[in-house]
Design a protein around this motif. Sequence first.
Motif, mmCIF file in Angstrom:
data_model
loop_
_atom_site.group_PDB
_atom_site.id
_atom_site.type_symbol
_atom_site.label_atom_id
_atom_site.label_comp_id
_atom_site.label_asym_id
_atom_site.label_seq_id
_atom_site.Cartn_x
_atom_site.Cartn_y
_atom_site.Cartn_z
ATOM 1 N N ARG A 49 -43.619 -11.359 29.152
ATOM 2 C CA ARG A 49 -42.792 -11.363 29.013
ATOM 3 C C ARG A 49 -41.629 -10.545 27.583
ATOM 4 N N ALA A 50 -40.130 -9.712 27.971
ATOM 5 C CA ALA A 50 -39.947 -9.087 26.531
ATOM 6 C C ALA A 50 -38.304 -10.744 27.093
ATOM 7 N N TYR A 51 -38.345 -10.097 25.585
ATOM 8 C CA TYR A 51 -37.284 -10.952 24.502
ATOM 9 C C TYR A 51 -36.972 -10.400 23.898
ATOM 10 N N LEU A 52 -35.012 -10.827 23.079
ATOM 11 C CA LEU A 52 -34.997 -10.633 21.787
ATOM 12 C C LEU A 52 -34.455 -11.832 21.419
ATOM 13 N N LEU A 53 -34.074 -11.535 19.603
ATOM 14 C CA LEU A 53 -34.879 -12.709 18.940
ATOM 15 C C LEU A 53 -33.111 -12.818 18.243
ATOM 16 N N SER A 54 -32.783 -14.263 18.146
ATOM 17 C CA SER A 54 -31.097 -14.210 17.087
ATOM 18 C C SER A 54 -31.108 -14.028 15.850
ATOM 19 N N PRO A 55 -30.808 -13.813 14.878
ATOM 20 C CA PRO A 55 -31.944 -14.529 13.454
ATOM 21 C C PRO A 55 -31.223 -15.781 13.195
ATOM 22 N N SER A 56 -31.340 -16.874 13.982
ATOM 23 C CA SER A 56 -31.382 -18.117 14.348
ATOM 24 C C SER A 56 -32.613 -18.576 14.585
ATOM 25 N N GLY A 57 -33.743 -17.541 15.474
ATOM 26 C CA GLY A 57 -35.100 -17.873 15.968
ATOM 27 C C GLY A 57 -34.902 -18.314 17.010
ATOM 28 N N GLU A 58 -33.421 -17.897 18.127
ATOM 29 C CA GLU A 58 -32.839 -18.389 19.351
ATOM 30 C C GLU A 58 -33.743 -17.130 20.331
ATOM 31 N N GLU A 59 -34.617 -17.260 21.373
ATOM 32 C CA GLU A 59 -34.936 -16.135 22.418
ATOM 33 C C GLU A 59 -33.659 -16.083 23.481
ATOM 34 N N ARG A 60 -33.840 -14.766 23.876
ATOM 35 C CA ARG A 60 -32.619 -14.485 25.080
ATOM 36 C C ARG A 60 -34.193 -13.953 25.953
ATOM 37 N N HIS A 61 -34.342 -14.057 27.042
ATOM 38 C CA HIS A 61 -34.891 -13.613 27.946
ATOM 39 C C HIS A 61 -34.072 -12.540 28.161
ATOM 40 N N LEU A 62 -34.921 -11.421 28.623
ATOM 41 C CA LEU A 62 -34.736 -9.895 29.247
ATOM 42 C C LEU A 62 -35.160 -9.744 30.558
ATOM 43 N N PHE A 63 -37.304 -9.349 30.595
ATOM 44 C CA PHE A 63 -37.509 -9.826 32.306
ATOM 45 C C PHE A 63 -38.716 -9.772 31.592
ATOM 46 N N VAL A 64 -40.039 -9.435 33.141
ATOM 47 C CA VAL A 64 -41.209 -10.582 33.087
ATOM 48 C C VAL A 64 -42.024 -8.922 33.815
ATOM 49 N N VAL A 65 -42.989 -9.051 33.180
ATOM 50 C CA VAL A 65 -43.709 -7.416 33.641
ATOM 51 C C VAL A 65 -45.289 -7.653 34.130
ATOM 52 N N GLY A 66 -45.817 -7.598 35.104
ATOM 53 C CA GLY A 66 -47.424 -7.719 35.450
ATOM 54 C C GLY A 66 -48.272 -6.321 35.535
ATOM 55 N N ALA A 67 -49.391 -6.681 36.212
ATOM 56 C CA ALA A 67 -50.212 -5.888 36.318
ATOM 57 C C ALA A 67 -49.371 -4.570 36.884
ATOM 58 N N LYS A 68 -49.773 -3.405 36.181
ATOM 59 C CA LYS A 68 -50.077 -1.990 36.876
ATOM 60 C C LYS A 68 -47.808 -1.528 35.964
ATOM 61 N N SER A 69 -47.765 -2.664 34.777
ATOM 62 C CA SER A 69 -46.832 -1.933 34.400
ATOM 63 C C SER A 69 -46.867 -1.829 33.425
ATOM 64 N N LEU A 70 -45.861 -0.726 32.976
ATOM 65 C CA LEU A 70 -45.960 -1.014 31.176
ATOM 66 C C LEU A 70 -44.762 -1.566 30.681
ATOM 67 N N ILE A 71 -45.069 -1.527 29.186
ATOM 68 C CA ILE A 71 -44.677 -2.250 28.252
ATOM 69 C C ILE A 71 -44.547 -1.814 27.201
ATOM 70 N N GLY A 72 -42.901 -1.391 26.377
ATOM 71 C CA GLY A 72 -43.102 -0.983 24.779
ATOM 72 C C GLY A 72 -42.397 0.118 25.228
ATOM 73 N N GLU A 73 -42.418 1.391 26.347
ATOM 74 C CA GLU A 73 -41.998 2.464 26.785
ATOM 75 C C GLU A 73 -40.968 2.732 26.583
ATOM 76 N N CYS A 74 -39.402 2.304 26.134
ATOM 77 C CA CYS A 74 -37.890 2.419 26.428
ATOM 78 C C CYS A 74 -38.070 3.840 25.206
#
Length: 222
Positions: A49-74
Amino acid sequence: MNLWVEKGMWEPDIFKQKGTLKSYPKGTCLFMEDQPLSDVYFILAGRIRAYLLSPSGEERHLFVVGAKSLIGECNVWTTKIYPYSAAASTNIEVIRIPRAIFQETVRASPSLFEHALQSMSQKQNALLVQTQLMSFSKIEERVMFVLVQLAETFGERTGDCVFITIPFTHLELSQVVGSSRVSVSNVMLSLQEKGIVSKVNKQYLIHSMDALKLLTYDKFNV
């Protein structure tokens, strides 16, 4: 655009000789936003799962990827930092590909470059959908929206009934819709009490896709 991409478009043979095979347990953080972009990850098994973190540590979800996908390429072609954080939603097996090698590999093939553009566009569309959901909808609407997406992407249909073939937990669903696990559990219980869905182990059967769509499509035109 589905916010939960279980299976991507890439083939592992492209990167097997280019990177390092790694296995990580559920919960492992692969990288954090604003860290130097050192590697791109090809997912062989599991979900990330990809997400953002606020300065207070709160997470904001972006998306989930599975097999045959890339992550980190953006951001691999522009800045040299990760634009979001990524963590394993399940136990995962990945190929870790150094940034420079990923660039060289993709540049060498027009078809791979097109795949890379599609992959980044898919994630961009996911961000637009998340912005719409988080800005204009209630928790109930967000949960039903994601259920429809899961059913249409990973469902086995019999008449108006659809069985969602991939298992997921309320915690995973809560991360996707940006709410607490308790709130999502309450929504799912309400849908079960209304006879719209029923639970089969960790999977769900939607008894009427038409009924579920009527609750979501007018608002989101999905």
